[in-house]
Write a protein that holds these residues in place. Structure first.
Motif, short mmCIF file in Angstrom:
data_model
loop_
_atom_site.label_atom_id
_atom_site.label_comp_id
_atom_site.label_asym_id
_atom_site.label_seq_id
_atom_site.Cartn_x
_atom_site.Cartn_y
_atom_site.Cartn_z
N ALA A 65 0.84 -1.20 0.00
CA ALA A 65 0.00 0.00 0.00
C ALA A 65 0.87 1.25 0.00
N PRO A 66 0.36 2.35 -0.59
CA PRO A 66 1.15 3.59 -0.62
C PRO A 66 1.17 4.29 0.74
N ALA A 67 2.28 4.98 1.03
CA ALA A 67 2.37 5.76 2.27
C ALA A 67 1.45 6.96 2.13
N PRO A 68 1.04 7.64 3.18
CA PRO A 68 1.30 7.38 4.60
C PRO A 68 0.47 6.21 5.15
N TYR A 69 1.02 5.58 6.19
CA TYR A 69 0.34 4.45 6.80
C TYR A 69 -0.36 4.84 8.09
N VAL A 70 -1.36 4.07 8.43
CA VAL A 70 -1.95 4.16 9.77
C VAL A 70 -1.06 3.36 10.71
N SER A 71 -0.75 3.92 11.89
CA SER A 71 0.11 3.20 12.83
C SER A 71 -0.59 1.92 13.31
N PRO A 72 0.02 0.76 13.14
CA PRO A 72 -0.65 -0.49 13.53
C PRO A 72 -0.57 -0.76 15.03
N LEU A 73 0.36 -0.11 15.71
CA LEU A 73 0.63 -0.49 17.11
C LEU A 73 -0.59 -0.35 18.01
N PRO A 74 -1.29 0.82 18.02
CA PRO A 74 -2.45 0.92 18.91
C PRO A 74 -3.51 -0.14 18.60
N HIS A 75 -3.65 -0.50 17.32
CA HIS A 75 -4.65 -1.52 16.99
C HIS A 75 -4.28 -2.85 17.59
N VAL A 76 -2.98 -3.18 17.52
CA VAL A 76 -2.52 -4.44 18.10
C VAL A 76 -2.74 -4.43 19.60
N LEU A 77 -2.42 -3.29 20.21
CA LEU A 77 -2.61 -3.18 21.66
C LEU A 77 -4.07 -3.39 22.02
N ILE A 78 -4.95 -2.79 21.22
CA ILE A 78 -6.36 -2.88 21.54
C ILE A 78 -6.89 -4.29 21.33
N LEU A 79 -6.32 -5.02 20.36
CA LEU A 79 -6.69 -6.43 20.23
C LEU A 79 -6.43 -7.16 21.54
N THR A 80 -5.23 -6.91 22.11
CA THR A 80 -4.90 -7.53 23.40
C THR A 80 -5.88 -7.09 24.48
N ALA A 81 -6.16 -5.78 24.50
CA ALA A 81 -7.04 -5.25 25.54
C ALA A 81 -8.44 -5.81 25.40
N ILE A 82 -8.88 -6.04 24.14
CA ILE A 82 -10.22 -6.62 23.95
C ILE A 82 -10.27 -8.04 24.50
N VAL A 83 -9.18 -8.80 24.26
CA VAL A 83 -9.12 -10.16 24.80
C VAL A 83 -9.22 -10.12 26.32
N VAL A 84 -8.46 -9.18 26.93
CA VAL A 84 -8.53 -9.03 28.38
C VAL A 84 -9.95 -8.70 28.80
N GLY A 85 -10.59 -7.78 28.03
CA GLY A 85 -11.95 -7.37 28.36
C GLY A 85 -12.93 -8.54 28.30
N VAL A 86 -12.76 -9.40 27.29
CA VAL A 86 -13.65 -10.55 27.16
C VAL A 86 -13.48 -11.49 28.36
N SER A 87 -12.20 -11.73 28.75
CA SER A 87 -11.97 -12.62 29.90
C SER A 87 -12.59 -12.04 31.16
N LEU A 88 -12.43 -10.70 31.32
CA LEU A 88 -13.01 -10.06 32.51
C LEU A 88 -14.52 -10.23 32.52
N THR A 89 -15.15 -10.02 31.35
CA THR A 89 -16.60 -10.16 31.28
C THR A 89 -17.00 -11.59 31.62
N ALA A 90 -16.23 -12.56 31.12
CA ALA A 90 -16.55 -13.96 31.41
C ALA A 90 -16.49 -14.23 32.90
N VAL A 91 -15.41 -13.78 33.55
CA VAL A 91 -15.29 -13.99 35.00
C VAL A 91 -16.43 -13.29 35.72
N ALA A 92 -16.73 -12.05 35.29
CA ALA A 92 -17.78 -11.27 35.96
C ALA A 92 -19.12 -11.99 35.84
N LEU A 93 -19.44 -12.48 34.64
CA LEU A 93 -20.73 -13.15 34.45
C LEU A 93 -20.77 -14.46 35.24
N GLY A 94 -19.62 -15.15 35.31
CA GLY A 94 -19.56 -16.36 36.14
C GLY A 94 -19.90 -16.04 37.59
#
Lengths: 118, 509
Positions: A65-94
């Motif tokens: 793809a042509p430059a300029p790029y969107v920074s991928p780092l925050p998206h990767v971080l948020i993927l991790t954070a979403i996984v954490v969020g899902v686990s938290l929700t699971a524990v909370a609902l349990g």
């Protein structure tokens, strides 16, 4: 002021979600609604992160793809954070399920009354 | 270059999965496997500490991506101290949990997961990685709190989860602010980049505020402490001990890291308001925590409020921000871990043997349970700060640091904290040693039982009958070991302070 807000609509929405989430956490007596509030609160933060990486007119971070790029780092971080969020929700609902089995209600005030009676 | 840092994080996670998998085949394998994993963890932690207490911190590049792009594990004296403390306390509490604790395999799996999360938080050199480990720690802690009996523990765990998640989310938001300001997540790199951005920048100030407030929730500093007493009081005894000894301690260590490694002392100097907030939070926590502790009837709840007050001291040391105070903070973190963990275990031992769970029920305890009463007294006096116990050395260094920095109001509060601590422990000690057990009887039945010399305990929790036979040798040994350690560590603490000097200098550089 209005111009500042309208050009940063995503940020406004992100912090609106934070506010709504906090209100749901504090204002509701229903435990499931509290968990939903927690999710809304987290979603506000996810949105904030994703928006910080957004560049108008930029392409996704692919080699071809042509430059300029969107920074991928925050998206990767948020993927991790979403996984954490899902686990938290699971524990909370349990926990909510266990509380319901124990007290037969999800209303916080009724549960407090049951505990006080013991 | 050694792989130890990564192995110390990975080993407990693997062990946790192993416990679950082997548990499917054979049921009674949880405890031996957990002990094996903890022994390995402790050996690794000590070996790592031997390397880390040098002139240079041990650095480990995860996955071959060099910093500042990849994740980095950095081990200096402070992190090594935490890792050894975590491994040691975890192993010690296993000795207690053999008979007392929740005995399922899932408990041991969660237990090891908590150890992994805490170790990761101590070793990481990357703020986002710290957030992830903070959440792993949190998840394991929420699940462990819910192992207590009855529905109240589940309710306490849910409350802990909701408040803890808000805290961790604020921490994440703070990371977001710091990332927007600098574009990096590595701690060492952040420290340089933040300085380049300027400590007066609102973005940097907001990042500091969010990170610190997020950690305040996890440390349980006064206005955001509400999750803690419920969680500690309603969890199983071994779990209260583990969580009180380690979770807030490592969160306080993270606070030291964030304030001094990421934002550095220069930030505190440039932003007097930030320091004022830290001082205020510390002073209010110390005083209000103690006052609330005095008003409690339930022993475990009293100890929980006492933690709020003790961590106020550590936050105070962070606010003072000189070498002496920080040395004191590290010593106090280790000391508090041993003393408070030991106190919770002693409470559990006493409750198992006699059923006594409230302050009034402790009357004349020394005659019924000399070992428990003795250990409680030693640990309580160590907590108050009677020399040569470790509680004294920590407070001494922090107070000395406050005097060096001429922070007089804080120095007064820190010195007064000794008296405040005495205020809530003295009433328990007085009842244990200087009152007759018979005065406890409020109704005819219990006074008759007391008169005939039987166990005179009433008002046990639902489903908890006193049973002296349930007290295993392991439980007794752990409690006595904690009491002995609280004194022995005090003697070794001054040497430890000197050992820590290069680390503290690097933190303040």
């Amino acid at each position: 002021m209005m111009e500042l807000l309208s050009t940063r609509l995503y940020y406004v929405v992100a912090f609106l979600l934070l506010g709504v989430g906090t209100y749901m956490l504090v204002g509701n007596t229903n435990l499931v609604k509290k968990v939903i509030g927690m999710n809304v609160f987290q979603t506000g933060i996810f949105l904030f992160f994703v928006v910080t990486a957004f560049v108008d007119g930029a392409s996704p971070p692919l080699l071809t793809a042509p430059a300029p790029y969107v920074s991928p780092l925050p998206h990767v971080l948020i993927l991790t954070a979403i996984v954490v969020g899902v686990s938290l929700t699971a524990v909370a609902l349990g926990l909510v399920v266990r509380i319901y089995h124990e007290y037969g209600t999800l209303d916080e005030e009724s549960i407090e009354r049951v505990i006080d009676r013991d | 270059m050694t792989d130890l840092p990564a192995l110390l994080v990975a080993a407990p996670i693997l062990a946790s999965v192993t416990v679950l998998l082997v548990g499917l085949l054979r049921r009674r394998t949880g405890w031996p496997l957990a002990v094996l994993a903890s022994v390995v963890q402790l050996a690794g932690a000590v070996a790592l500490a031997a390397l880390a207490f040098g002139d240079e911190p041990v650095r480990y590049v995860v996955g071959g991506f060099t910093a500042p792009f990849g994740i980095e594990l950095v081990v200096d004296g402070a992190s090594a101290t935490m890792v050894v403390l975590i491994a040691f306390v975890a192993l010690g509490i296993l000795g207690y949990a053999r008979r007392a604790g929740p005995r399922s395999n899932t408990f041991y799996a969660t237990y090891l997961l908590l150890v992994a999360g805490l170790t990761g938080m101590s070793l990481t050199g990357d703020v986002f990685n710290m957030y992830v480990f903070l959440e792993i720690t949190g998840l394991a802690a929420y699940a462990l709190v819910a192992t207590g009996e009855g529905g109240e523990s589940a309710l306490a765990a849910l409350k802990y989860l909701l408040v803890g998640t808000v805290g961790a989310s604020l921490f994440l938001l703070g990371i977001g602010y710091a990332f927007v300001a600098t574009g990096t997540l590595n701690m060492a790199d952040l420290a340089m980049q933040l300085e380049a951005v300027g400590y007066g920048s609102p973005l940097v100030q907001a990042a500091f505020g969010l990170l610190v407030v997020g950690l305040f929730v996890k440390v349980a500093v006064f206005p955001v402490h509400t999750w803690q007493p419920d969680a500690y009081a309603n969890a199983a005894d071994s779990v209260s001990a583990l969580i009180s000894a380690l979770v807030s301690t490592v969160a306080a260590y993270a606070l030291v890291r964030i304030v001094f490694t990421v934002f550095t002392v220069d930030f505190l100097v440039a932003n007097a308001f930030a320091r004022t907030v830290l001082v205020a939070a510390a002073a209010v926590s110390i005083v209000v925590g103690s006052v609330l502790a005095v008003t409690q009837r339930d022993l475990k709840r009293m100890l929980a409020y006492s933690s709020i007050s003790q961590f106020g001291l550590v936050v105070g040391a962070v606010a003072i921000g000189n070498g002496t105070a920080l040395t004191g903070a590290m010593i106090h973190l280790v000391g508090h871990g041993v003393m408070k963990g030991g106190l919770f275990l002693t409470c559990g031992l006493i409750a198992t043997a006699t059923g006594a769970r409230t302050v009034d029920e402790y009357e004349g305890l020394v005659e019924r349970l000399p070992v428990g009463a003795g250990a409680f007294a030693v640990l309580a006096l160590a907590m108050v700060g009677v020399p040569p116990a470790v509680g004294f050395v920590g407070k001494w260094y922090i107070a000395l640091g406050a005097v060096e920095a001429a922070a007089w109001p804080l120095a007064v509060v820190i010195l007064a904290s000794t008296l405040l601590t005495l205020a809530y422990f003295a009433r328990v000690l007085e009842r244990m040693f200087f009152r007759e057990p018979t005065t406890l009887a409020t109704d005819v039945e219990t006074s008759e039982r007391a008169a005939t010399g039987e166990v005179a305990a009433d008002g046990t929790g639902p489903g908890r009958e006193p049973d002296p036979a349930a007290v295993s040798a392991g439980m007794r040994a752990t409690v006595v070991a904690a009491a002995v350690l609280a004194v022995v560590l005090g003697l070794a603490a001054f040497e430890y302070g000197q050992l820590l000097e290069p680390t503290i200098e690097r933190l303040l550089a």
